[in-house]
Design an enzyme around this catalytic site. Structure first.
Site, PDB file in Angstrom:
ATOM      1  CG  HIS A  95      53.100  39.748  42.809  1.00  0.00           C
ATOM      2  ND1 HIS A  95      53.980  40.621  42.059  1.00  0.00           N
ATOM      3  CD2 HIS A  95      51.794  39.988  42.300  1.00  0.00           C
ATOM      4  CE1 HIS A  95      53.361  41.411  41.078  1.00  0.00           C
ATOM      5  NE2 HIS A  95      52.119  41.100  41.332  1.00  0.00           N
ATOM      6  CD  GLU A 154      49.045  38.558  39.330  1.00  0.00           C
ATOM      7  OE1 GLU A 154      48.109  39.419  39.067  1.00  0.00           O
ATOM      8  OE2 GLU A 154      50.075  38.746  39.492  1.00  0.00           O
TER       9      GLU A 154
END
Ligand code: PGA
Length: 229
Positions: A95, A154
């Site tokens: 992430h 993302e």
């Protein structure tokens, strides 16, 4: 199959996570069978959350948000893939918050991915365009085959900003990931997904679902997402 992945980040202790689940079960007694709902929780919430899911027979899957880049051994404080294998079937890796605050690199993310696969946990590998090629190259270095991996595109600018990426750009990046991985890869989009915009992503060809942060924290909003999809 459409994927809806919730990433709670560093929110919710054990008690709060069980309250969330109880509220969700009241708001949404059934989950559509064509939707895979995966809740990625803090490590500390996992055992009790699992126990409650089993008791209530709630068909949600559980994931972690990161994992050690090392196997079991002398790494004080690390949670390894082997430890997680009793608790989760999915785990987010790479992430952008971990890349930026914890300085995780593409090599480390590839090592985490390898260890997760060895423990039969499906990695959800987050990527953004500046390091997409490098990340996939490092996965190839580790001999990863992508049929048991999920990718999540993302874009950093879209995370937590309320400014989701345009579906056109999401479609383009998804096509690039599919090309680079040479497979029928499962690809999600994440970044400011809400009940209002979710369908513009889930209905895109080449996108198999969404990864949501903010919209997963409130049971009302999250159940709205499920109903909308
Ligand atoms: P957001 O977070 O939905 O709040 O933008 C997404 C993520 O960080 O995975």
């Amino acid at each position: 199959m459409t994927y809806l992945v919730a990433n709670w980040k560093s929110h919710s202790n054990n008690t709060q996570s069980l309250i969330w689940l109880k509220e969700m079960e009241e708001l949404l007694p059934t989950t559509p069978s064509n939707l895979k709902v995966i809740i990625c929780l803090p490590f500390t919430d996992l055992p009790e959350f699992n126990r409650h899911l089993d008791l209530q027979k709630t068909p949600f899957f559980v994931g972690a948000q990161t994992v050690s880049q090392y196997p079991d051994g002398k790494h004080t404080g690390d949670i390894t893939a082997q430890m997680l294998s009793e608790l989760v079937t999915y785990c987010v890796v790479g992430h952008s918050e971990r890349r930026s605050f914890n300085k995780e690199t593409c090599q480390e993310v590839a090592q985490q991915t390898k260890l997760l696969l060895e423990s039969n946990i499906t990695p959800i590998i987050c990527v953004d365009t500046p390091y997409l090629d490098e990340q996939i190259k490092e996965l190839f270095v580790q001999n990863i085959t992508f049929d048991h991996c999920i990718f999540a595109y993302e874009p950093i600018s879209a995370i937590g900003s309320g400014q989701a990426e345009t579906p056109i750009n999401v479609g383009k990046v998804a096509a690039k990931i599919a090309l680079l991985t040479n497979e029928n890869t499962t690809i999600l989009y994440g970044g400011s997904v809400s009940p209002e915009n979710v369908l513009s992503f889930t209905e895109l060809p080449g996108i198999n679902g969404v990864l949501v942060g903010t919209s997963s924290l409130d049971p009302n909003t999250f159940s709205k997402l499920i109903k909308t999809i």
